[in-house]
Design an enzyme around this catalytic site. Sequence first.
Site, PDB file in Angstrom:
ATOM      1  N   HIS A   1      -9.121   2.284  -3.254  1.00  0.00           N
ATOM      2  CA  HIS A   1      -9.949   3.054  -1.814  1.00  0.00           C
ATOM      3  C   HIS A   1     -10.711   3.972  -2.199  1.00  0.00           C
ATOM      4  O   HIS A   1     -10.838   4.628  -1.162  1.00  0.00           O
ATOM      5  CB  HIS A   1      -8.704   2.865  -0.195  1.00  0.00           C
TER       6      HIS A   1
ATOM      7  N   ASN B   1      -8.149  -6.321  -2.217  1.00  0.00           N
ATOM      8  CA  ASN B   1      -9.004  -7.261  -1.625  1.00  0.00           C
ATOM      9  C   ASN B   1     -10.954  -6.896  -0.930  1.00  0.00           C
ATOM     10  O   ASN B   1     -11.710  -7.628  -1.064  1.00  0.00           O
ATOM     11  CB  ASN B   1      -8.774  -8.107   0.141  1.00  0.00           C
TER      12      ASN B   1
ATOM     13  N   TYR C   1     -13.319   3.049   2.778  1.00  0.00           N
ATOM     14  CA  TYR C   1     -12.689   4.099   2.955  1.00  0.00           C
ATOM     15  C   TYR C   1     -13.016   5.502   2.348  1.00  0.00           C
ATOM     16  O   TYR C   1     -12.449   6.543   3.279  1.00  0.00           O
ATOM     17  CB  TYR C   1     -10.869   3.957   2.392  1.00  0.00           C
TER      18      TYR C   1
ATOM     19  N   ASN D   1       0.881  -0.760  -0.068  1.00  0.00           N
ATOM     20  CA  ASN D   1       0.055   0.064   0.314  1.00  0.00           C
ATOM     21  C   ASN D   1       0.997   1.743  -0.025  1.00  0.00           C
ATOM     22  O   ASN D   1       2.111   1.302   0.586  1.00  0.00           O
ATOM     23  CB  ASN D   1      -1.019   0.260   1.333  1.00  0.00           C
TER      24      ASN D   1
END
Length: 417
Positions: free
Chosen positions: A194, A165, A243, A142
Amino acid sequence: MKITVIGAGSTYTPELVKGIMDISSEVKVDELILYDLEESEEKLETIYQFSKRLVKDLFKVVKPKNLIDALQGADYVIFQFRVGFLKARENDEKIPLRYNLIGQETTGMGGFSCALRTFPVIEKYIELVDKYSKATVINFTNPSGHITEFVMNYIGFERFIGLCNIPVNLLHMISQVTGYPPKDIFVKYYGLNHLTFLEKVYLKNEDATEKLLETVKLELANIPKEDFPGWLIECLKMYPNSYLRYYLMEKKMLKKIKKEGTRAEKVISIEKQLLELYKTGDKIPDQLSQRGGSMYSTAAAYLIRDLHLSNGSVHILNTRNNGAISNLPDDYVLEIPCMVKAGKVFPTSLGIADEFASGLIHIVKMYERITIDAYLKKSKNLALKAMLLHPLGPDVEDAPKLLEDILNANKDFIKLE
Ligand code: NAD
Ligand code: G6P
Ligand code: MN
């Protein structure tokens, strides 16, 4: 097939091993190479012994002599390393809080310092992957989408796929709600990693969007629980990535983070428990589901299988838009459904992006690009410019102090002038 994992001392690795065991009846897996840094040798040894007990004689599990040995002739290389370890994540999460800003691993100013720390390491590994193999890299490190933007558009390395994921979890959740298997579900889902939007859901031949948008709900173990208000989904006519709570409910989320403590601290304790269980266990413990990345192995293993079989199946991946979203530039790296064929990924045509979504995507994409430029030009001014543009970033009063705090905490990794 030789599959190499960089950062294999991760406590997530056993889930990945299980995923590779699952596909090994359909594609020939010869070796799984588990590589990590010297500093994590003890952790790696525990994971290696546990993995061998899981795999038995399905394929070889190997601890390589060195990095070159790990990469030489690999077919797939999985990046799942965390530069600076969990201590650095703790700083990423804590420092922005001092300025009343969201501190999070991938989002906002936490994601900013994580990205700057990670780019140079990615650059080094890409050079070596290219030199010693023809492998396709599957990246979880990330911030996964930001890293993919950097590798594809700035380093110019094409055999790189950014994964998360969340898309598989989303499809799995829709499958559970509707009873349709994931292969019969197609979604108009797009954005940055995200920072995505679910705009349409098709079940076989039926457009089930209206029925489903208000029913779907995705919880992740790492994000404090806080539902989007019902009116928001009705107003946007899209289901936002979990997110996006940090953007759309910033004040509430900030309060929660301050009250609940950082996720890094929690993960340090979950990791300890998991490693103890791995030392003697011979099956994956339920405690692994306390981590936020559940099902990441499904995403990786089935992508490897389908790349290898060239079967034209659809996966949601981070890659260049290439016309898939017609009102966003071709070269933006986006998270979008792609057809997998001939070892490559082909984004599927989805039409236009909604204006709310594209507004946010443009801003955060420009933030991503200025941040990459700041790294490449070693420029504090560009770093400040990126921070000021980010919707979760500081104002003019705090930006210079926050940047200095980030640089001080990351002296060994980030060098700007
Ligand atoms: P972790 O802290 O356990 O790190 C994994 C391993 O990386 C460690 O054993 C560490 O020694 C190793 N490492 C650190 N620096 C390295 C380097 N320079 N070279 C090689 N290895 C190095 O982290 P984790 O929780 O397992 O997560 C690993 C990464 O995967 C993180 O970036 C995390 O955010 C990411 N992740 C992403 C997703 C996704 O959806 N994209 C899902 C799960 C995890
Ligand atoms: C989610 C995200 C990942 C992230 C993970 C964090 O699943 O998609 O990108 O790395 O959560 O989980 P953790 O257990 O490390 O907080
Ligand atoms: Mn993710």
